[in-house]
Scaffold this motif. Structure first.
Motif, mmCIF file in Angstrom:
data_model
loop_
_atom_site.group_PDB
_atom_site.id
_atom_site.type_symbol
_atom_site.label_atom_id
_atom_site.label_comp_id
_atom_site.label_asym_id
_atom_site.label_seq_id
_atom_site.Cartn_x
_atom_site.Cartn_y
_atom_site.Cartn_z
ATOM 1 N N PHE A 47 1.003 -1.299 0.207
ATOM 2 C CA PHE A 47 -0.284 -0.301 -0.391
ATOM 3 C C PHE A 47 0.597 1.081 0.022
ATOM 4 O O PHE A 47 2.111 1.577 1.103
ATOM 5 C CB PHE A 47 -0.922 0.253 1.201
ATOM 6 N N GLU A 48 0.370 1.970 -0.892
ATOM 7 C CA GLU A 48 1.604 3.753 -0.736
ATOM 8 C C GLU A 48 3.161 3.145 -1.080
ATOM 9 O O GLU A 48 3.320 3.321 -0.220
ATOM 10 C CB GLU A 48 0.233 3.860 0.085
ATOM 11 N N ASP A 49 3.178 2.293 -1.703
ATOM 12 C CA ASP A 49 5.179 1.946 -2.060
ATOM 13 C C ASP A 49 5.516 1.152 -1.002
ATOM 14 O O ASP A 49 6.403 2.017 -0.444
ATOM 15 C CB ASP A 49 5.741 3.350 -2.400
ATOM 16 N N ARG A 50 4.775 0.613 -0.049
ATOM 17 C CA ARG A 50 5.513 0.748 1.346
ATOM 18 C C ARG A 50 4.729 -0.962 1.657
ATOM 19 O O ARG A 50 3.558 -0.908 1.243
ATOM 20 C CB ARG A 50 5.006 1.351 2.288
ATOM 21 N N LEU A 51 5.740 -1.417 1.983
ATOM 22 C CA LEU A 51 5.633 -2.699 2.519
ATOM 23 C C LEU A 51 4.975 -2.527 3.818
ATOM 24 O O LEU A 51 5.349 -2.492 4.871
ATOM 25 C CB LEU A 51 6.461 -4.111 2.229
ATOM 26 N N TRP A 52 3.632 -3.369 4.322
ATOM 27 C CA TRP A 52 3.042 -3.046 5.919
ATOM 28 C C TRP A 52 3.019 -4.706 6.810
ATOM 29 O O TRP A 52 2.066 -4.931 5.811
ATOM 30 C CB TRP A 52 1.526 -2.682 5.500
ATOM 31 N N TYR A 53 3.468 -4.764 7.461
ATOM 32 C CA TYR A 53 3.529 -6.000 8.600
ATOM 33 C C TYR A 53 2.527 -6.732 9.248
ATOM 34 O O TYR A 53 2.593 -5.308 10.156
ATOM 35 C CB TYR A 53 5.162 -6.716 8.965
ATOM 36 N N PRO A 54 1.926 -7.043 9.463
ATOM 37 C CA PRO A 54 1.087 -7.634 10.728
ATOM 38 C C PRO A 54 1.939 -7.331 11.541
ATOM 39 O O PRO A 54 2.929 -8.553 12.068
ATOM 40 C CB PRO A 54 -0.145 -8.859 10.137
ATOM 41 N N GLN A 55 1.577 -7.045 12.500
ATOM 42 C CA GLN A 55 2.106 -7.056 14.385
ATOM 43 C C GLN A 55 1.227 -8.237 14.965
ATOM 44 O O GLN A 55 0.190 -8.438 14.945
ATOM 45 C CB GLN A 55 2.114 -5.450 14.986
ATOM 46 N N ASP A 56 2.201 -8.241 15.848
ATOM 47 C CA ASP A 56 1.275 -9.505 17.482
ATOM 48 C C ASP A 56 0.919 -8.528 18.014
ATOM 49 O O ASP A 56 0.813 -8.683 19.542
ATOM 50 C CB ASP A 56 1.933 -10.463 17.997
ATOM 51 N N ARG A 57 -0.033 -7.125 17.689
ATOM 52 C CA ARG A 57 -0.929 -6.942 18.680
ATOM 53 C C ARG A 57 -1.862 -5.898 17.607
ATOM 54 O O ARG A 57 -2.270 -6.457 16.911
ATOM 55 C CB ARG A 57 -0.267 -5.402 19.208
ATOM 56 N N PHE A 58 -3.089 -5.533 18.934
ATOM 57 C CA PHE A 58 -4.406 -4.900 17.794
ATOM 58 C C PHE A 58 -4.850 -3.825 18.812
ATOM 59 O O PHE A 58 -4.572 -3.509 19.869
ATOM 60 C CB PHE A 58 -5.142 -5.731 17.657
ATOM 61 N N ASP A 59 -5.700 -2.969 17.986
ATOM 62 C CA ASP A 59 -6.026 -1.564 19.142
ATOM 63 C C ASP A 59 -7.122 -1.729 19.227
ATOM 64 O O ASP A 59 -8.266 -2.324 17.395
ATOM 65 C CB ASP A 59 -5.842 -0.466 17.834
ATOM 66 N N VAL A 60 -8.059 -1.313 19.695
ATOM 67 C CA VAL A 60 -9.750 -1.405 19.594
ATOM 68 C C VAL A 60 -10.025 -0.234 19.641
ATOM 69 O O VAL A 60 -10.419 0.489 20.036
ATOM 70 C CB VAL A 60 -10.084 -1.499 21.810
ATOM 71 N N LEU A 61 -11.022 -0.330 17.947
ATOM 72 C CA LEU A 61 -11.618 1.084 18.135
ATOM 73 C C LEU A 61 -12.720 0.558 17.171
ATOM 74 O O LEU A 61 -13.487 -0.256 17.232
ATOM 75 C CB LEU A 61 -10.272 1.153 16.747
#
Length: 112
Positions: A47-61
């Protein structure tokens, strides 16, 4: 009889006046039954010329706190409404009010 009918109409109208509309409690975006295998394997979103890696965390939204930005390999992804470009994290939804955090790496940067 007319008094009873008038009383019934008044009760119905006054009872309905206290019903509130959705205050962000209903989900706008669906929750998958299971996260995509490519996410579980740690593969990135491009996305947008970057690679975005999943993390072992989450946000509550709440769904009302994120913008839909697109779909990658069949999975919708989001940014926080308060975030501005360049984004510092993006999200995929995996549970009710639970969004997995992704962190960016520039495509030309070989280090993680």
């Amino acid at each position: 009889m007319k008094k009873f009918l008038l009383l019934a109409v008044c009760l119905v109208l006054s009872g309905c006046s206290s019903v509130e509309r959705n205050q962000g409690t209903m989900a706008k975006y669906s929750v998958p039954d299971e996260e995509a295998r490519w996410i579980q394997n740690g593969n990135p979103i491009d996305f947008e010329d970057r690679l975005w890696y999943p993390q072992d965390r989450f946000d509550v939204l709440l769904d009302s706190e994120v913008y839909y930005k697109g779909e990658y390999r069949g999975v919708p992804f989001f940014v926080e409404k308060v975030d501005i470009k360049p984004y510092n994290k993006i999200f995929t939804k995996f549970g009710r009010n639970k969004f997995r955090v992704y962190r960016p790496v520039n495509k030309n940067d070989q280090s993680l």
